[in-house]
Scaffold this active site. Structure first.
Site, short mmCIF file in Angstrom:
data_model
loop_
_atom_site.label_atom_id
_atom_site.label_comp_id
_atom_site.label_asym_id
_atom_site.label_seq_id
_atom_site.Cartn_x
_atom_site.Cartn_y
_atom_site.Cartn_z
N LYS A 184 -32.57 -9.62 -14.38
CA LYS A 184 -31.29 -8.96 -14.10
C LYS A 184 -31.00 -7.84 -15.12
O LYS A 184 -31.73 -7.70 -16.09
CB LYS A 184 -30.17 -10.01 -14.06
C1 LIG Z 1 -29.73 -14.01 -9.49
C2 LIG Z 1 -28.65 -14.10 -8.49
C3 LIG Z 1 -27.77 -15.18 -8.42
C4 LIG Z 1 -27.94 -16.42 -9.24
O1 LIG Z 1 -28.06 -16.21 -10.59
P1 LIG Z 1 -28.84 -17.27 -11.51
O2 LIG Z 1 -28.51 -16.81 -12.88
O3 LIG Z 1 -30.28 -17.18 -11.17
O4 LIG Z 1 -28.27 -18.61 -11.20
C5 LIG Z 1 -26.74 -15.14 -7.50
N1 LIG Z 1 -26.59 -14.10 -6.68
C6 LIG Z 1 -27.44 -13.06 -6.68
C7 LIG Z 1 -27.21 -11.93 -5.74
C8 LIG Z 1 -28.51 -13.04 -7.57
O5 LIG Z 1 -29.37 -12.02 -7.55
#
Ligand SMILES: *Cc1c(COP(=O)(O)O)cnc(C)c1O
Length: 379
Positions: A184
């Site tokens: 991310k």
């Molecule tokens: C990565 C992601 C999540 C979940 O995040 P985590 O930290 O992996 O639990 C939720 N929504 C979207 C759109 C994501 O890309």
């Protein structure tokens, strides 16, 4: 030709990141300490939101947000068909029902017309997803939500640093959720955050992340008391100080990390301009795109699975983000039917994500595009 493998995504870790984590390991507080407040405060300063609540991952952030609005059995939440499963899964955690909206054919962002058509007396919220890092059409989504008196939530897990009509991501909805997974925009290994301007919602989420208890360990120490009260059934969703220390340092670099992504995306768009086989997704004029993902559509006659294999053989990582959530077998077992979001399904069969991450050398984009275009010429 380089033989180095190029992953599809990779974190960027600096010496300052490492030093900050090590310093916290030597401090008095590994969790529920001062780094949590400091990370939340920095996050408010960065996004312009009034309150920020740190949690253990982006899924926990969604769980907290849905808890904060009292989502319960019988309620519905409209979510886009194309998103990571967690957006919808967290609706199910609360016993409520995800209702899948179709997406715009050019951007693959949630389509406000589709949202409008799915509103029912049971609709409690709309969760928009800033897919690939591009903020949704918050102007229209806000007016739909306001007219109906329902909550607009932004799943902004892809979009930290982006903006819509110059307003920063994190301030575009009643509640905005973030993830700090290594792929991310910034990372804490695992981590998440919710932003809001509503003090009551922020306070509910802080209680929910700590078992439903109204004070944390450090507050009790400061107040000189052992007594505490559990007022609701919460969970342990706390983000440790060790990880907040990493988040604080990463957050300082968000602008820089995003600027690198934007340059890479610009290069992709240049290299693929005019191609009849590979087309990047559309970008809205009024959106500042954070480019978490670089997604292209392949022409109909191209065998995506074969392209994926050939890129892989060349050491180039690729992927598909995402299969419409309701096509997963668990959702099929709940009774969701194929065919309900035709634009999402048609595009899902053709999209491919290409490598993009801050430390990717820009020259590699040329190589990736050259090889992809050459592969596509062979069909
Ligand atoms: C990565 C992601 C999540 C979940 O995040 P985590 O930290 O992996 O639990 C939720 N929504 C979207 C759109 C994501 O890309």
């Amino acid at each position: 030709m380089s033989t180095r493998r190029i992953p599809i995504a990779r974190q960027s870790i600096s010496q300052a990141d490492i030093d900050s984590v090590v310093e916290t390991l030597r401090s008095d507080w590994l969790t529920t300490g001062p780094k949590v407040d400091q990370f939340e405060k920095s996050f408010c300063e960065f996004t312009g939101a009034k309150y920020a609540v740190a949690v253990m991952n982006g899924t926990a952030a969604l769980h907290c947000a849905y808890h904060a609005i009292d989502l319960k059995p019988g309620d519905e939440v409209i979510v886009p068909a194309i998103t990571f499963a967690a957006t919808a899964n967290a609706v199910l955690y609360n016993g409520a029902k995800p209702v899948f909206a179709d997406v715009d054919a050019s951007t693959l962002l949630i389509n406000p017309d589709s949202v409008q058509a799915l509103l029912s007396p049971r609709t409690k919220a709309i969760t928009a997803v800033d897919y690939a890092g591009q903020p949704c059409d918050y102007g229209r989504l806000q007016s739909v939500a306001q007219l109906k008196g329902i909550t607009l939530i932004a799943d902004a897990c892809h979009a930290l640093g982006g903006s819509y009509n110059k307003a920063p991501v994190g301030t575009l909805a009643k509640l905005s959720t973030f993830s700090f997974h290594p792929v991310k925009p910034i990372t804490t290994g695992e981590g998440g955050m919710i932003t809001t301007d509503d003090q009551a919602l922020a306070s509910k989420m802080k209680i929910f992340r700590n078992h439903g208890i109204t004070t944390d360990h450090r507050q009790r120490e400061v107040n000189g008391t052992w007594e505490y009260d559990m007022v609701t059934l919460g969970y342990n969703l706390r983000l440790p100080d060790i990880l907040c220390a990493l988040g604080i340092e990463q957050l300082k670099r968000t602008r820089d990390l995003m600027a690198k992504r934007v340059l890479l995306a610009k290069r992709y768009h240049e290299c693929l301009a005019g191609s009849s086989t590979v087309t990047p997704l559309g970008v809205n004029q009024n959106a500042d795109h954070a480019y978490h993902l670089l997604i292209v559509k392949l022409a109909h006659h191209i065998d995506r699975q074969d392209v994926f294999g050939k890129l892989r053989a060349l050491g180039i990582g690729a992927g598909v983000h995402y299969k419409p959530v309701y096509l997963h077998s668990y959702y099929q077992s709940l009774g969701y039917k194929q065919g309900q979001c035709p634009v999402a399904e048609e595009n899902y069969s053709r999209i491919m994500s290409l490598p993009i991450f801050p430390d990717l050398p820009i020259g590699e984009v040329d190589r990736i595009c050259d090889q992809l275009l050459e592969i596509c010429r062979s069909y």
